[in-house]
Design a protein around this motif. Structure first.
Motif, mmCIF file in Angstrom:
data_model
loop_
_atom_site.group_PDB
_atom_site.id
_atom_site.type_symbol
_atom_site.label_atom_id
_atom_site.label_comp_id
_atom_site.label_asym_id
_atom_site.label_seq_id
_atom_site.Cartn_x
_atom_site.Cartn_y
_atom_site.Cartn_z
ATOM 1 N N ASP A 22 -11.183 10.673 -6.853
ATOM 2 C CA ASP A 22 -10.432 11.765 -6.239
ATOM 3 C C ASP A 22 -8.945 11.449 -6.311
ATOM 4 O OD1 ASP A 22 -8.989 12.960 -3.762
ATOM 5 O OD2 ASP A 22 -10.838 14.129 -3.874
ATOM 6 N N PRO A 23 -8.129 12.384 -6.817
ATOM 7 C CA PRO A 23 -6.700 12.085 -7.006
ATOM 8 C C PRO A 23 -5.971 11.722 -5.723
ATOM 9 C CG PRO A 23 -7.165 14.424 -7.399
ATOM 10 C CD PRO A 23 -8.481 13.730 -7.322
ATOM 11 N N TRP A 24 -6.391 12.281 -4.590
ATOM 12 C CA TRP A 24 -5.727 11.939 -3.338
ATOM 13 C C TRP A 24 -6.028 10.491 -2.936
ATOM 14 C CZ3 TRP A 24 -1.690 14.326 -1.897
ATOM 15 C CH2 TRP A 24 -1.546 15.701 -2.093
ATOM 16 N N LEU A 25 -7.217 10.016 -3.271
ATOM 17 C CA LEU A 25 -7.515 8.611 -3.002
ATOM 18 C C LEU A 25 -6.720 7.699 -3.920
ATOM 19 C CD1 LEU A 25 -11.370 8.802 -2.419
ATOM 20 C CD2 LEU A 25 -9.541 8.677 -0.710
ATOM 21 N N LEU A 26 -6.432 8.173 -5.128
ATOM 22 C CA LEU A 26 -5.532 7.428 -6.011
ATOM 23 C C LEU A 26 -4.119 7.393 -5.438
ATOM 24 C CD1 LEU A 26 -6.671 8.751 -9.519
ATOM 25 C CD2 LEU A 26 -7.174 6.508 -8.513
ATOM 26 N N VAL A 27 -3.695 8.542 -4.920
ATOM 27 C CA VAL A 27 -2.377 8.597 -4.276
ATOM 28 C C VAL A 27 -2.302 7.573 -3.146
ATOM 29 C CG1 VAL A 27 -0.890 10.015 -2.808
ATOM 30 C CG2 VAL A 27 -1.855 10.985 -4.899
ATOM 31 N N GLU A 28 -3.344 7.517 -2.331
ATOM 32 C CA GLU A 28 -3.365 6.578 -1.209
ATOM 33 C C GLU A 28 -3.283 5.136 -1.702
ATOM 34 O OE1 GLU A 28 -5.867 6.186 2.916
ATOM 35 O OE2 GLU A 28 -7.025 6.446 1.075
ATOM 36 N N ALA A 29 -4.027 4.819 -2.759
ATOM 37 C CA ALA A 29 -3.998 3.462 -3.290
ATOM 38 C C ALA A 29 -2.632 3.118 -3.890
ATOM 39 C CB ALA A 29 -5.097 3.291 -4.341
ATOM 40 N N LEU A 30 -2.034 4.075 -4.574
ATOM 41 C CA LEU A 30 -0.726 3.851 -5.193
ATOM 42 C C LEU A 30 0.393 3.755 -4.168
ATOM 43 C CD1 LEU A 30 -1.072 6.303 -8.212
ATOM 44 C CD2 LEU A 30 -0.863 3.802 -8.370
ATOM 45 N N PHE A 31 0.166 4.320 -2.977
ATOM 46 C CA PHE A 31 1.230 4.336 -1.980
ATOM 47 C C PHE A 31 1.539 2.935 -1.458
ATOM 48 C CE2 PHE A 31 3.144 5.167 2.215
ATOM 49 C CZ PHE A 31 4.178 5.988 1.805
ATOM 50 N N ASP A 32 0.612 1.996 -1.592
ATOM 51 C CA ASP A 32 0.893 0.632 -1.154
ATOM 52 C C ASP A 32 2.155 0.090 -1.827
ATOM 53 O OD1 ASP A 32 -1.323 0.638 0.448
ATOM 54 O OD2 ASP A 32 -2.588 -0.500 -0.923
ATOM 55 N N GLU A 33 2.312 0.412 -3.103
ATOM 56 C CA GLU A 33 3.509 -0.025 -3.825
ATOM 57 C C GLU A 33 4.750 0.707 -3.328
ATOM 58 O OE1 GLU A 33 5.210 -0.134 -8.426
ATOM 59 O OE2 GLU A 33 3.057 0.059 -8.071
ATOM 60 N N ALA A 34 4.577 1.979 -2.958
ATOM 61 C CA ALA A 34 5.712 2.755 -2.457
ATOM 62 C C ALA A 34 6.225 2.197 -1.136
ATOM 63 C CB ALA A 34 5.296 4.222 -2.292
ATOM 64 N N GLU A 35 5.313 1.657 -0.334
ATOM 65 C CA GLU A 35 5.729 1.078 0.950
ATOM 66 C C GLU A 35 6.736 -0.046 0.761
ATOM 67 O OE1 GLU A 35 2.238 -0.185 2.964
ATOM 68 O OE2 GLU A 35 1.442 1.842 3.259
ATOM 69 N N GLU A 36 6.643 -0.742 -0.363
ATOM 70 C CA GLU A 36 7.538 -1.864 -0.613
ATOM 71 C C GLU A 36 8.983 -1.416 -0.802
ATOM 72 O OE1 GLU A 36 5.926 -3.971 -3.917
ATOM 73 O OE2 GLU A 36 3.993 -4.370 -2.935
ATOM 74 N N ALA A 37 9.192 -0.121 -1.050
ATOM 75 C CA ALA A 37 10.554 0.393 -1.238
ATOM 76 C C ALA A 37 11.267 0.652 0.094
ATOM 77 C CB ALA A 37 10.513 1.680 -2.059
ATOM 78 N N ILE A 38 10.541 0.573 1.196
ATOM 79 C CA ILE A 38 11.143 0.799 2.511
ATOM 80 C C ILE A 38 11.975 -0.413 2.905
ATOM 81 C CG2 ILE A 38 10.657 1.249 4.946
ATOM 82 C CD1 ILE A 38 7.985 2.496 4.042
#
Length: 504
Positions: A362-378
């Protein structure tokens, strides 16, 4: 002979010597080395604060006790330093309030008491009483005219009381770590203060503290693998709770306006410097509030706890300034270069990151998994709200009226850690049933936010829950931030460890 064998033998010899001393005390001095009730004791820090400079200056020589102007105190503590010098012996005691020197003179103590004071071991727990004065070197102390051993320590302490240096031993033998390692006691006293401050803050804002079940027939309220137990009398399996959310919302249905709970949650998942399977969380719900109202409340809470800028590792975190804000979608796009709603683009990014299931998941579950990397930009040094989460990943949150793909949900990030979730709560029973059903349809246990449908909770929503704001924050991580400890194990009294001593 190996180093381990040598160490074991040395420790065995030390224990034997302490047991021999215990026997001599019983036989020669006739004392009970396990103590008894003692009234009138004061903490060591309080005794130190009672020191009277003028009274100490007035003492010249050794005046009779009835003319001694110095204040008196009776104290208890564990011996952490000891030095015998003929007719004098000195020791330092430690309790939860701090350290204090005890000075013993053969002239002031009974012969048996002075002999005892001269022979105590590191780790023994003693009671001493006498006037509060100072030594020739100016050290504040109690000049003991009463000295008793109230617990003989049979285990040798860490060498020279510099503390336990092996991290695993610190966690396994917390009862030693607390008195032997500098800073440990202060951390846990501060933890208790923080929890008390949080309670007072919530009560001052008219929240009522409640208790909800720790053993639940349905595991719900969060996406996590539960621990399972069995109730013999009822012959049913139960789950140690992963979150109190669904029960606290039932209380809003019942008529409570503002509720909170501080208690344990259990998640049968990984262990790390920021995760413990058993952890403390506060959840709170405010009828007729929303995501913004509970976010504002939380900012006020953190400012009260921190009182300004607090060091965390190499970071200096300012809690007085307004918290930063960014949206989930903006952060995702900034990191991965695509709109999170673009399923094809998301699959392409996931594939480039090595996701084996990028074409089928499911693409939204992919989004959730990929967001871990986005958190590092905070920015870890700036408390930051991430708002507007995808609705498919927020099944208990109310969707935006103008964009149902986005939920009224936020997460707070500080020092690279997620501190909690914040919601405008979903109170439409039909949408909630649909969300539960969608989550359970064709999604495996690892991906599903819920693993069973809670019919009783849905029945409560049919009765009617007022619109509300709700949130949950991890108390252990709050304590980490406020005490500057970068590992969760340093703020949990007894973290879970492997029974065989292996690495976690």
């Amino acid at each position: 002979m190996s180093v381990t064998d040598s160490t074991d033998r040395t420790e065995s010899d030390l224990v034997a010597a302490r047991r021999a001393k215990l026997a001599r005390w019983r036989d020669d001095l006739g004392i009970d080395p396990w103590g008894c009730r003692v009234d009138g004791l004061v903490p060591l820090a309080e005794a130190r604060s009672m020191f009277d400079e003028a009274a100490a200056d007035a003492i010249d020589g050794d005046p009779p006790p009835d003319t001694d102007p110095r204040p008196r105190a009776a104290v208890a503590g564990r011996v952490i330093q000891h030095r015998a010098m003929g007719k004098l012996c000195f020791m330092v005691l430690r309790d939860e309030s701090g350290d204090l020197q005890i000075s013993c003179s053969k002239a002031e103590l009974e012969t048996s008491s002075f002999k005892l004071a001269s022979k105590v071991d590191y780790g023994d727990i003693i009671v001493a009483a006498g006037p509060i004065g100072r030594t020739k070197r100016g050290e504040i102390c109690i000049w003991a005219d009463r000295f008793e051993v109230h617990c003989k320590s049979l285990a040798p302490p860490p060498e020279k009381f510099h503390g336990l240096t092996d991290a695993e031993q610190r966690y396994r033998r917390r009862y030693v770590d607390m008195y032997a390692t500098p800073g440990t006691m202060e951390t846990f006293l501060r933890r208790s203060q923080i929890v008390s401050e949080i309670r007072r803050f919530m009560e001052e804002h008219d929240f009522i503290e409640v208790e909800t079940p720790m053993m639940q027939p349905v595991a719900g309220g969060a996406a996590a693998r539960p621990f399972v137990t069995h109730h013999n009398a009822l012959d049913i399996d139960l789950y140690l709770r992963i979150a109190p959310e669904l029960y606290l919302k039932r209380l809003l249905v019942g008529g409570m306006r503002r509720v909170f709970e501080i208690n344990r949650n259990f998640r049968n998942e990984g262990i790390s410097r920021r995760h413990n399977p058993e952890f403390t969380m506060m959840e709170a719900y405010e009828a007729f509030g929303d995501c913004e109202s509970v976010m504002s409340l939380t900012e006020s809470l953190f400012r009260k706890l921190a009182g300004g800028t607090v060091a965390f590792g190499d970071l200096m975190i300012d809690y007085e300034a307004a918290f930063e804000r960014t949206t989930y979608g903006d952060l995702f796009e900034k990191t991965h270069g695509c709109d999170m709603r673009d399923a094809d683009a998301v699959r392409k990014v996931a594939s480039s990151k090595g996701f084996d299931d990028a074409s089928t998941k499911d693409p939204w579950l992919l989004v959730e998994a990929l967001f871990d990397e986005a958190e590092e930009a905070i920015d870890p040094s700036r408390p930051t709200w991430v708002t507007d989460f995808p609705a498919p990943l927020s099944p208990l949150s109310r969707p935006h009226a103008d964009d149902p793909s986005i939920a009224w949900r936020a997460e707070l990030f500080i020092a690279g850690m997620e501190l909690g979730n914040f919601y405008t709560e979903l109170n439409d029973p039909d949408i909630q049933r649909a969300r539960f059903t969608e989550q359970l349809a064709g999604i495996n246990d690892e991906d599903a936010a819920f693993r069973s449908l809670d019919e009783d909770f849905l029945d409560a929503l049919l009765v009617g829950m007022p619109p509300a704001g709700g949130f949950g924050i991890g108390i252990d991580r709050v304590v980490m931030l406020m005490t500057g400890n970068t590992s969760i194990r340093d703020v949990v009294l007894f973290p879970l460890m492997r029974s065989d001593g292996g690495s976690e």
